[in-house]
Motif scaffolding. Structure first.
Motif, short mmCIF file in Angstrom:
data_model
loop_
_atom_site.label_atom_id
_atom_site.label_comp_id
_atom_site.label_asym_id
_atom_site.label_seq_id
_atom_site.Cartn_x
_atom_site.Cartn_y
_atom_site.Cartn_z
N ASN A 86 0.84 -1.21 0.00
CA ASN A 86 0.00 0.00 0.00
C ASN A 86 0.87 1.25 0.00
N TYR A 87 1.89 1.23 -0.84
CA TYR A 87 2.86 2.32 -0.88
C TYR A 87 2.30 3.51 -1.64
N GLU A 88 2.47 4.69 -1.06
CA GLU A 88 2.09 5.94 -1.72
C GLU A 88 3.33 6.81 -1.87
N PRO A 89 3.68 7.19 -3.09
CA PRO A 89 4.87 8.03 -3.27
C PRO A 89 4.69 9.39 -2.62
N ASN A 90 5.75 9.98 -2.18
CA ASN A 90 5.72 11.30 -1.54
C ASN A 90 5.67 12.37 -2.63
N MET A 91 4.45 12.72 -3.05
CA MET A 91 4.30 13.69 -4.12
C MET A 91 4.78 15.08 -3.70
N TYR A 92 4.69 15.36 -2.41
CA TYR A 92 5.13 16.66 -1.92
C TYR A 92 6.62 16.85 -2.18
N ALA A 93 7.40 15.83 -1.81
CA ALA A 93 8.84 15.91 -2.02
C ALA A 93 9.18 15.95 -3.51
N SER A 94 8.44 15.17 -4.30
CA SER A 94 8.70 15.17 -5.74
C SER A 94 8.41 16.54 -6.36
N ALA A 95 7.31 17.17 -5.90
CA ALA A 95 6.96 18.48 -6.44
C ALA A 95 7.99 19.53 -6.06
N LEU A 96 8.49 19.45 -4.83
CA LEU A 96 9.52 20.40 -4.40
C LEU A 96 10.78 20.25 -5.24
N ALA A 97 11.08 19.01 -5.61
CA ALA A 97 12.31 18.76 -6.39
C ALA A 97 12.15 19.18 -7.85
N ASN A 98 10.92 19.37 -8.28
CA ASN A 98 10.65 19.74 -9.66
C ASN A 98 10.78 21.26 -9.83
N SER A 99 11.55 21.70 -10.77
CA SER A 99 11.78 23.13 -10.97
C SER A 99 10.79 23.76 -11.96
N SER A 122 2.31 31.41 -0.26
CA SER A 122 2.49 30.27 0.63
C SER A 122 3.02 29.05 -0.13
N ARG A 123 2.68 28.94 -1.41
CA ARG A 123 3.10 27.79 -2.22
C ARG A 123 4.26 28.13 -3.16
N ARG A 124 5.00 29.15 -2.83
CA ARG A 124 6.07 29.61 -3.74
C ARG A 124 7.14 28.55 -3.98
N ASP A 125 7.31 27.61 -3.04
CA ASP A 125 8.30 26.55 -3.24
C ASP A 125 7.96 25.66 -4.42
N PHE A 126 6.70 25.68 -4.84
CA PHE A 126 6.27 24.89 -5.99
C PHE A 126 6.30 25.69 -7.28
N HIS A 127 6.83 26.93 -7.21
CA HIS A 127 6.96 27.78 -8.40
C HIS A 127 5.58 28.10 -9.01
N VAL A 128 4.64 28.42 -8.14
CA VAL A 128 3.28 28.77 -8.57
C VAL A 128 3.19 30.27 -8.82
N HIS A 129 2.59 30.63 -9.94
CA HIS A 129 2.39 32.05 -10.28
C HIS A 129 0.92 32.27 -10.63
N ILE A 130 0.40 33.40 -10.21
CA ILE A 130 -1.00 33.73 -10.44
C ILE A 130 -1.10 34.91 -11.40
N ASN A 131 -2.01 34.80 -12.34
CA ASN A 131 -2.28 35.88 -13.31
C ASN A 131 -3.77 36.14 -13.29
N ILE A 132 -4.16 37.39 -13.10
CA ILE A 132 -5.58 37.71 -12.95
C ILE A 132 -6.08 38.53 -14.14
N LYS A 133 -7.16 38.06 -14.72
CA LYS A 133 -7.84 38.76 -15.79
C LYS A 133 -9.19 39.26 -15.27
N TYR A 134 -9.57 40.46 -15.69
CA TYR A 134 -10.80 41.05 -15.20
C TYR A 134 -11.80 41.25 -16.33
#
Length: 356
Positions: free
Chosen positions: A48-61, A92-104
């Motif tokens: 019942n192994y679940e990979p550590n997606m959090y660690a994998s995402a952090l390692a992904n640039s 808060s999620r900047r370690d995952f290289h998340v960027h937000i763009n807002i259209k109005y």
């Protein structure tokens, strides 16, 4: 959790293969035989192994670009609160290289929504947050997002036919029902009340959410106070104070028995400020959203109650749902109803809009 109890070495020993083979399987790399792949998959299933997606995402640039399609808004408006929550989540999620763009887009302007939606599609986003327009206007956009396999989250109005990844907002029918119940605690002995709406060129500018609130509101009134008359007052959308004064003066002159009013949008202050200017202390209005103009009227007594929607939290959670779904590969809850909270002048200063 299973992945806290077992290491890659444990999996390799159980499968009878090398650690390198297990590593290639977990990271979906090539050069793994069908026989070895079957052994590793069998071991993963048994453990019942679940990979550590959090660690994998952090390692992904990789950079992730999320787009938000929001109504145009003025400073200190409800949507500014939503936007602040979205930007906070990105921080808060900047370690995952998340960027937000807002259209109005301009509310009740189909071409404005379509133009901004097309701009979002041309940007090829990884995920989208949408405050929808009408169903028939929004559907072509969401159909295209589905065709391109781009997840999207909806705010404000829940339109299940569009099949969003998640929705954040209040149960609008329950909210309107609750608003009526709270109002009638103080207006139950009245013969009439006023329901304020806003119109643009004679057309109601209410969102689907506000329409559903009215259904809930009227449902409660029909069930419990069928003899109280509901007078509808239309205030033009975005007009001068002088015009508002004239319309409100005329209404209260023609309806001297109106002492309690309600609006199902965030503009209760339009009536509240008029009541303060004219020193009418025997009339109050109830409304939505803890924007500063409303809060000021609440403190000074022209607004009786406000219902809070937690716009900041909705904004934060909408972006976070994209992070969890797209980056962390987590299953997100599809329908997320926010609490329905009532604010009065006694507790408004303790309300924390930005608390997560």
């Amino acid at each position: 959790m299973a992945n806290e109890r077992f290491t890659i070495r444990d999996i390799a020993e159980k499968a009878g293969v090398s650690v390198g083979t297990v590593d290639r399987v977990l990271h979906e790399r090539p050069n793994v035989s069908k026989k070895a792949l079957a052994k590793v998959n069998k071991a993963l299933e048994e453990l019942n192994y679940e990979p550590n997606m959090y660690a994998s995402a952090l390692a992904n640039s990789r950079r992730y670009d999320f787009y938000c399609l929001l109504p145009k808004h003025e400073s200190e408006a409800y949507w500014e609160e939503v936007e602040q929550g979205q930007r906070k989540c990105c921080d808060s999620r900047r370690d995952f290289h998340v960027h937000i763009n807002i259209k109005y887009y301009t509310r009740n302007d189909q071409s404005s929504f379509e133009q901004q939606a097309q701009a979002v599609l041309e940007a090829e986003p990884d995920g989208v947050v949408i405050v929808p327009a009408k169903l028939d206007v929004t559907r072509p956009f969401t159909d295209e997002l589905h065709a391109r396999h781009i997840p999207f989250v909806m705010l404000d109005s829940y339109l299940p036919d569009l099949r969003p990844t998640a929705f954040f907002g209040q149960d609008s029918f329950a909210s309107g029902y609750f608003a009526a119940k709270m109002m009638m605690l103080i207006a139950g002995q009245e013969s009439e009340i006023m329901l304020m709406k806003q119109t643009l060129d004679g057309v109601n500018v209410a969102s689907k959410q506000q329409d559903n609130r009215e259904v809930g509101f009227r449902h409660y009134m029909t069930d419990h106070f069928p003899n109280i008359k509901i007078n509808v007052l239309d205030l033009p959308y975005q007009c001068a104070r002088k015009q508002y004064n004239h319309i409100l003066e005329e209404y209260f002159r023609e309806h001297p028995d109106t002492h309690h009013c309600i609006t199902l949008n965030s503009k209760a202050h339009l009536v509240g400020e008029f009541l303060l200017r004219t020193n009418r202390r025997d009339i109050q209005i109830m409304g939505y959203d803890m924007v500063e103009k409303n809060a000021k009227c609440l403190r000074e007594g022209s607004i009786s109650f406000l219902i809070a929607q937690h716009g900041y939290q909705q904004g934060y959670y909408s972006v976070d749902a994209l992070v969890r779904s797209i980056i962390l590969k987590k299953r997100v809850t599809p329908v997320n109803y926010m609490p329905i909270e009532i604010l009065s002048k006694e507790n408004v200063d303790f309300y924390r809009r930005t608390q997560i």
